[in-house]
Design a protein around this motif. Structure first.
Motif, short mmCIF file in Angstrom:
data_model
loop_
_atom_site.label_atom_id
_atom_site.label_comp_id
_atom_site.label_asym_id
_atom_site.label_seq_id
_atom_site.Cartn_x
_atom_site.Cartn_y
_atom_site.Cartn_z
N SER A 189 31.19 4.09 -24.33
CA SER A 189 32.42 3.52 -23.80
C SER A 189 32.34 3.52 -22.28
O SER A 189 31.81 4.46 -21.69
CB SER A 189 33.64 4.33 -24.26
OG SER A 189 34.83 3.78 -23.75
N LEU A 191 34.69 3.66 -19.20
CA LEU A 191 36.05 3.92 -18.76
C LEU A 191 36.25 3.27 -17.40
O LEU A 191 35.53 3.58 -16.45
CB LEU A 191 36.31 5.42 -18.69
CG LEU A 191 36.00 6.19 -19.99
CD1 LEU A 191 36.27 7.68 -19.79
CD2 LEU A 191 36.82 5.66 -21.16
N GLU A 197 36.80 -3.34 -13.11
CA GLU A 197 36.49 -4.24 -14.24
C GLU A 197 35.18 -4.97 -13.99
O GLU A 197 34.34 -5.12 -14.89
CB GLU A 197 37.63 -5.23 -14.44
CG GLU A 197 37.46 -6.14 -15.63
CD GLU A 197 37.94 -5.51 -16.93
OE1 GLU A 197 37.29 -5.74 -17.96
OE2 GLU A 197 38.96 -4.80 -16.91
N THR A 215 32.05 -0.40 -25.54
CA THR A 215 33.47 -0.70 -25.54
C THR A 215 34.01 -0.38 -24.16
O THR A 215 33.51 0.52 -23.48
CB THR A 215 34.24 0.12 -26.59
OG1 THR A 215 34.02 1.52 -26.36
CG2 THR A 215 33.78 -0.22 -28.00
N LYS A 216 35.01 -1.14 -23.73
CA LYS A 216 35.66 -0.87 -22.46
C LYS A 216 37.03 -0.26 -22.74
O LYS A 216 37.76 -0.71 -23.61
CB LYS A 216 35.80 -2.14 -21.63
CG LYS A 216 34.48 -2.68 -21.13
CD LYS A 216 34.66 -3.76 -20.06
CE LYS A 216 35.28 -5.01 -20.60
NZ LYS A 216 35.35 -6.08 -19.58
N SER A 217 37.38 0.76 -21.97
CA SER A 217 38.62 1.47 -22.21
C SER A 217 39.19 1.99 -20.89
O SER A 217 38.46 2.14 -19.91
CB SER A 217 38.39 2.65 -23.16
OG SER A 217 39.56 3.42 -23.34
N ASN A 218 40.49 2.24 -20.90
CA ASN A 218 41.14 2.82 -19.73
C ASN A 218 41.28 4.33 -19.83
O ASN A 218 41.67 4.99 -18.86
CB ASN A 218 42.53 2.20 -19.53
CG ASN A 218 42.45 0.74 -19.15
OD1 ASN A 218 41.58 0.34 -18.40
ND2 ASN A 218 43.35 -0.06 -19.69
N SER A 219 41.00 4.91 -21.02
CA SER A 219 41.16 6.35 -21.18
C SER A 219 40.17 6.85 -22.23
O SER A 219 39.78 6.11 -23.14
CB SER A 219 42.59 6.70 -21.60
OG SER A 219 42.88 6.12 -22.87
N TYR A 221 38.79 9.95 -25.12
CA TYR A 221 39.37 10.88 -26.07
C TYR A 221 38.99 12.28 -25.63
O TYR A 221 37.90 12.44 -25.04
CB TYR A 221 38.82 10.62 -27.49
CG TYR A 221 37.42 11.14 -27.68
CD1 TYR A 221 36.32 10.28 -27.57
CD2 TYR A 221 37.15 12.49 -27.93
CE1 TYR A 221 35.03 10.74 -27.72
CE2 TYR A 221 35.85 12.95 -28.07
CZ TYR A 221 34.81 12.08 -27.97
OH TYR A 221 33.52 12.55 -28.10
N GLU A 223 42.95 12.16 -25.12
CA GLU A 223 43.62 11.53 -23.99
C GLU A 223 43.99 12.53 -22.90
O GLU A 223 44.25 12.17 -21.78
CB GLU A 223 44.87 10.77 -24.45
CG GLU A 223 44.51 9.53 -25.27
CD GLU A 223 45.70 8.62 -25.48
OE1 GLU A 223 46.78 8.92 -24.93
OE2 GLU A 223 45.55 7.61 -26.19
N ALA A 245 31.16 7.29 -27.55
CA ALA A 245 32.23 6.69 -28.34
C ALA A 245 31.79 6.60 -29.80
O ALA A 245 30.60 6.64 -30.12
CB ALA A 245 32.59 5.31 -27.80
#
Length: 316
Positions: A189, A191, A197, A215-219, A221, A223, A245
């Motif tokens: 992932s 972040l 971006e 995968t692209k994510s802002n947060s 796990y 959280e 991820a």
């Protein structure tokens, strides 16, 4: 203004590097360094063992990877002197512009023992491998820094110390790739925030020869977890964190975070991603287009000044 310059970067050829360069990655060296760092009872910031781990990082960069420009940058925590370990490989035509890879080397646990193999010895080992490959096989246009932070587990005090100590250089930082917990799960992932971006897209593009899902994510796990990228975000520096991820790491902040839990096949993929991304960011011809930005600012300023007058004349 960074964003405009980086739009130009994304138009460059991201597949310009022959994948044979990936053969320089030695996963055995990464394993051995991870094993050495995670052999300490703990690397809790402020402890004697954490200082020993910092000395190991310094020594391995010098003696194994032939990176000679390595130094400690100290900060105070709980009345003790703690250290970030920094390695520098100067660029050529754009020496003042900085590409940073980073990973924290401290560890913490709910128990007394904190081997911290996945969190985060293996990422430190990976970054050292990348520095060695660049030092011995490639020349970058931009300067490459590796910063191994202490104090990440204490609300990022190590990365904040670096920001505070280098305020005059922050404008020269083009991009930061932080690595944290990259040895468990099925894929990676990235972040990111809005400002980074473009950097997430550049990493995915540069890594297109690698058979790996992103995968692209802002947060992350869980959280509640927080990484050093947030320090750079607050300073408005483009930064992403590469993070495992697919599965939640069940040994997070426990004495069971040992080297046998680390999935080195994923680590190898992450090292390939990091190497290709560093080569791309360190060599492509993009820049902060200050002239173009200034023109746009003046256009908007001019429109803002005359628009009320035009509206007034229309109404009248």
């Amino acid at each position: 203004f960074t964003f405009l310059g980086n739009i130009h970067a994304k138009s460059q050829n991201m597949n310009q590097f022959n994948t044979s360069i990936l053969q320089n990655i030695n996963i055995t060296r990464i394993y051995n360094t991870t094993e050495q760092l995670s052999s300490y009872r703990t690397r809790l910031t402020g402890t004697f063992e954490c200082t020993l781990a910092a000395n190991d990082i310094y020594s391995i960069l010098n003696n194994v990877y032939n990176v000679t420009d390595v130094f400690y940058e100290n900060f105070s925590y709980n009345n003790t002197i703690c250290s970030n370990v920094v390695a520098r490989i100067n660029g050529t035509t754009r020496k003042d512009e900085l590409i940073i890879i980073s990973a924290h080397y401290d560890s913490i646990s709910m128990d007394q023992t904190a081997p911290g193999a996945n969190d985060n010895a293996v990422a430190v080992a990976l970054c050292m491998e990348i520095m060695g490959i660049i030092q011995n096989h490639f020349t970058l246009n931009r300067t490459l820094l590796f910063i191994s932070f202490a104090g990440e587990e204490q609300a990022f005090i190590g990365s904040q110390a670096w920001i505070n100590q280098h305020k005059n250089e922050l404008a020269n930082v083009v991009a930061v790739i932080n690595l944290d917990m990259i040895g468990y799960g099925t894929h990676l992932s990235i972040l990111k925030n809005d400002q980074s971006e473009w950097l997430a897209d550049a990493i995915i593009g540069a890594s297109s020869p690698i058979d790996l899902t992103f995968t692209k994510s802002n947060s992350p796990y869980p959280e509640s977890a927080r990484f050093d990228h947030e320090t750079f975000w607050l300073a408005r520096i483009p930064c992403v964190s590469l993070f495992e991820a697919g599965y939640i790491y069940p040994y997070y902040h426990t004495s069971e975070d040992t080297i046998d839990k680390v999935l080195f096949s994923l680590v190898e993929k992450c090292s390939q991603v990091t190497l290709l991304s560093v080569l791309y960011l360190g060599t492509v011809n993009f820049h902060h287009n200050w002239i173009e930005c200034s023109i746009i600012i003046w256009i908007f300023w001019g429109l803002g000044a005359i628009l009320p007058f035009i509206i007034y004349r229309k109404i009248k």
